[in-house]
Design a protein around this motif. Structure first.
Motif, short mmCIF file in Angstrom:
data_model
loop_
_atom_site.label_atom_id
_atom_site.label_comp_id
_atom_site.label_asym_id
_atom_site.label_seq_id
_atom_site.Cartn_x
_atom_site.Cartn_y
_atom_site.Cartn_z
N UNK A 451 0.82 -1.43 -0.20
CA UNK A 451 0.16 0.12 -0.02
C UNK A 451 0.82 1.12 0.11
N UNK A 452 0.42 2.46 -0.83
CA UNK A 452 1.29 3.59 -0.66
C UNK A 452 0.22 4.62 -0.06
N UNK A 453 -0.27 4.74 0.84
CA UNK A 453 -1.14 5.94 1.09
C UNK A 453 -0.67 7.30 1.07
N UNK A 454 -1.46 8.27 1.14
CA UNK A 454 -1.19 9.67 0.87
C UNK A 454 -0.24 10.23 1.79
N UNK A 455 -0.10 9.36 3.13
CA UNK A 455 1.13 10.02 4.06
C UNK A 455 2.32 9.65 3.70
N UNK A 456 2.55 9.01 2.49
CA UNK A 456 4.05 8.72 2.24
C UNK A 456 4.60 7.67 2.83
N UNK A 457 4.01 6.81 3.50
CA UNK A 457 4.29 5.57 3.95
C UNK A 457 4.21 4.37 2.80
N UNK A 458 4.97 3.37 3.08
CA UNK A 458 4.92 2.17 2.23
C UNK A 458 4.62 0.93 3.11
N UNK A 459 3.51 0.24 3.03
CA UNK A 459 3.19 -0.80 3.90
C UNK A 459 2.94 -2.18 2.86
N UNK A 467 5.82 -0.29 8.50
CA UNK A 467 6.08 0.55 7.35
C UNK A 467 7.73 0.30 6.86
N UNK A 468 7.72 0.67 5.55
CA UNK A 468 9.12 0.61 5.07
C UNK A 468 10.05 1.45 5.77
N UNK A 469 11.12 1.34 6.24
CA UNK A 469 11.83 2.49 7.13
C UNK A 469 13.35 2.40 6.45
N UNK A 486 7.67 9.56 12.62
CA UNK A 486 9.10 9.11 12.10
C UNK A 486 9.31 9.33 10.80
N UNK A 487 10.30 10.37 10.32
CA UNK A 487 10.70 10.66 8.91
C UNK A 487 11.36 9.58 8.35
N UNK A 488 11.92 8.46 8.99
CA UNK A 488 12.56 7.42 8.11
C UNK A 488 11.57 6.64 7.50
N UNK A 501 13.93 8.65 0.08
CA UNK A 501 13.81 8.62 1.47
C UNK A 501 13.69 10.28 2.11
N UNK A 502 12.51 10.61 2.57
CA UNK A 502 12.62 11.99 2.81
C UNK A 502 13.44 12.20 4.00
N UNK A 503 13.83 11.63 4.79
CA UNK A 503 14.88 11.64 5.84
C UNK A 503 16.17 12.11 5.23
N UNK A 504 16.85 11.07 4.61
CA UNK A 504 18.23 11.16 4.03
C UNK A 504 18.27 11.73 2.32
N UNK A 505 17.15 11.45 1.80
CA UNK A 505 17.41 12.12 0.33
C UNK A 505 17.98 10.67 -0.30
N UNK A 506 18.35 9.66 0.13
CA UNK A 506 18.89 8.47 -0.52
C UNK A 506 17.81 7.75 -1.25
N UNK A 507 18.15 7.07 -2.35
CA UNK A 507 17.14 6.30 -3.14
C UNK A 507 16.96 4.82 -3.01
#
Length: 539
Positions: A451-459, A467-469, A486-488, A501-507
């Motif tokens: 699932x990819x809900x509108x809060x930006x999480x991936x479940x 959530x994907x962390x 949790x921004x991770x 990733x919103x926290x690290x900017x990594x892909x």
């Protein structure tokens, strides 16, 4: 569809660089006819007039097929003294302006073919260096659609293709009435060992035109010269397999083009023909028939004029269906439709008839919503009521079931749900009960449906409370209990296919030994271009 998701679609149009002109020129995928797959260079005036007459008498025009497009080999081998292209007077004795008027008088539009290089693929004069004069010529003849191939370019670099096709975009937009621009550039970069150039071309074609051919021709009589032991079904599946990698690019006014509906190819079973049409409609792909239309059978005309499937193809949202799951036998696809409805498409790749059930959770409907929904089988037209699952019954080998799901009261609220896969390796992101993640061959298990809900999480459906962390550079990406602070656990997806990733900017990256890591974002590298359910979303 929620107001937020509708707003995101509007943002996507702006993000992709689409012009207002693009929206006006092609608000829906084109429908019509092209001669190539059946006649090659043997096109002529009579073929086109007879085809137009047949399209009217068979009900194809009434169903929406309203254009006829010339392909390669229509001109003389030399330009005129003033540099303009000339139609072959033996093939077109009345001339192309006459043919365009003939079509317009009968409610059709006429399109034409040229090549961005020095010569067309068939060896006729190309348009390189003649862009302005050729565009003006086509416009003066009453042409409103240009298919621009990419053979015989000055060089084969992505930079050159962008420069030439970008120049054509400028030229066409300066005409009193811009032409619809069908770009073949991506097809010349598909299937490389490194897909970065293919992705790069796909980034700019939506800015320049209204549709783009992304891969091979559908099967024609001489395809086996360069593709041994190929069948018609293999050809359909190949182009479909390329298309599903590219859903993030599509939106109203721009359409990914998996090539023609070569309806009368002798190698297809009737189930394969119907699947071809059903899949292209589910993808909101161009529906361009390339067959000898006067000889189509009633059965072929019947499925080509299925108004329920045409409505799916022509849906105002213009979305491409995305993969829910794939296991080698069954493909399940879904997408939003205008008015709050939901499309469910079930493809049987197997060699025998079978049935397949899709739980509501797989198409993004919460299990807490137990009210009945109305389900329409788009082949039979029959309605039923369902509350928690959809069953495609007795789907024939290489057949496709297609359903439209509607709420009896309010629009269906959907969480985008489906596969997350690497568009190069085609491996699926896979979770585990222990919290680890990996990339693995797709098997349609809950561990591979997200699932990819509108809060930006991936479940993962394996456990939607987790959530994907992101855990930082080159460290494993894992699954942990969702925490909205949790921004991770917040990820951003863009049209480049990077999940960042919103926290690290990594892909998100498919690493060695199928490990899932976060690494520095490269330029559309094989390991980092990811397809998400629902196509594109701008978090």
């Amino acid at each position: 569809m929620s107001p937020l998701r509708t707003a995101l679609l509007v943002l996507l149009v702006a993000y992709s660089g689409a012009s207002d002109a693009a929206q006006v020129l092609l608000p829906r995928p084109p429908m019509g006819y092209n001669d190539w797959s059946v006649t090659f260079c043997a096109l002529n005036e009579t073929l086109f007039t007879k085809t137009a007459e047949a399209m009217i008498s068979l009900g194809l025009q009434k169903a929406g097929y309203n254009r006829l497009n010339l392909d390669d080999c229509w001109p003389l081998g030399e330009r005129a003294a003033n540099g303009s292209l000339q139609w072959d007077p033996e093939k077109f004795p009345h001339g192309l302006p006459w043919l365009a008027k003939y079509m317009n008088d009968r409610g059709f539009s006429l399109g034409i073919y040229s090549d961005a290089g020095n010569k067309t693929c068939g060896g006729y004069p190309g348009s390189f260096g003649y862009e302005e004069i050729d565009a003006a010529t086509f416009s003066s003849w009453g042409i409103d659609y240009l298919k621009l191939d990419g053979c015989n370019m000055p060089d084969t670099s992505e930079t050159t293709y962008q420069k030439v096709y970008g120049h054509w975009h400028e030229v066409l937009n300066k005409l009193p009435q811009p032409l619809i621009f069908s770009e073949s550039a991506p097809a010349y970069f598909a299937e490389a060992d490194n897909l970065s150039d293919w992705y790069s071309v796909m980034d700019w074609v939506p800015q320049y035109g209204q549709l783009a051919r992304h891969s091979r021709d559908t099967l024609v009589w001489n395809s086996t010269l360069y593709w041994p032991d190929i069948t018609g079904w293999d050809s359909i599946m190949f182009n479909y397999g390329q298309e599903v990698r590219l859903a993030r690019y599509q939106r109203p006014g721009y359409y990914n083009d998996p090539d023609f509906l070569n309806v009368d190819h002798a190698n297809y079973t009737i189930h394969e023909k119907r699947s071809h049409f059903a899949l292209w409609s589910s993808l909101s792909a161009p529906l361009i028939i390339s067959a000898y239309i006067p000889a189509l059978t009633p059965e072929e005309v019947g499925y080509l004029t299925n108004l329920d499937l045409i409505a799916v193809d022509q849906d105002p949202l213009g979305l491409q269906a995305t993969l829910v799951s794939q296991d080698g036998t069954w493909d399940v696809l879904t997408k939003d439709l205008a008015g709050g409805d939901r499309l469910i498409t079930v493809l049987n790749r197997g060699n025998w008839s079978a049935s397949h059930t899709v739980p509501f959770s797989r198409i993004g409907i919460s299990s807490s919503h137990t009210v009945p929904y109305r389900l329409k089988d788009l082949w039979s037209g029959q309605f039923s009521h369902v509350s928690n699952e959809i069953t495609a019954t007795d789907v024939p080998p290489h057949g496709t079931a297609v359903f439209r799901l509607s709420s009896l009261n309010t629009p269906i609220e959907i969480i985008p749900t489906g596969m997350i896969f690497n568009t190069y390796s085609l491996n699926c992101l896979t979770s585990s009960a222990k919290g680890s993640t990996s990339w693995a061959p797709c098997d349609a298990g809950d561990a591979q449906v997200w699932q990819t809900p509108e809060d930006g999480t991936v479940r993962s459906l394996l456990d939607t409370s987790k959530c994907l962390t992101d855990s930082g550079a080159h460290a494993p990406v894992y699954i942990s209990s969702c925490d909205r602070h949790n921004p991770q656990q917040v990820w951003k997806y863009s049209v480049t296919g990077n999940l960042r990733s919103s926290l690290s900017g990594l892909c998100l990256t498919e690493g060695i030994y199928n490990a899932t890591t976060s690494t520095k974002c490269g330029w559309e590298t094989n390991a980092q271009v990811i397809a998400l359910p629902g196509g594109i979303k701008l978090w």
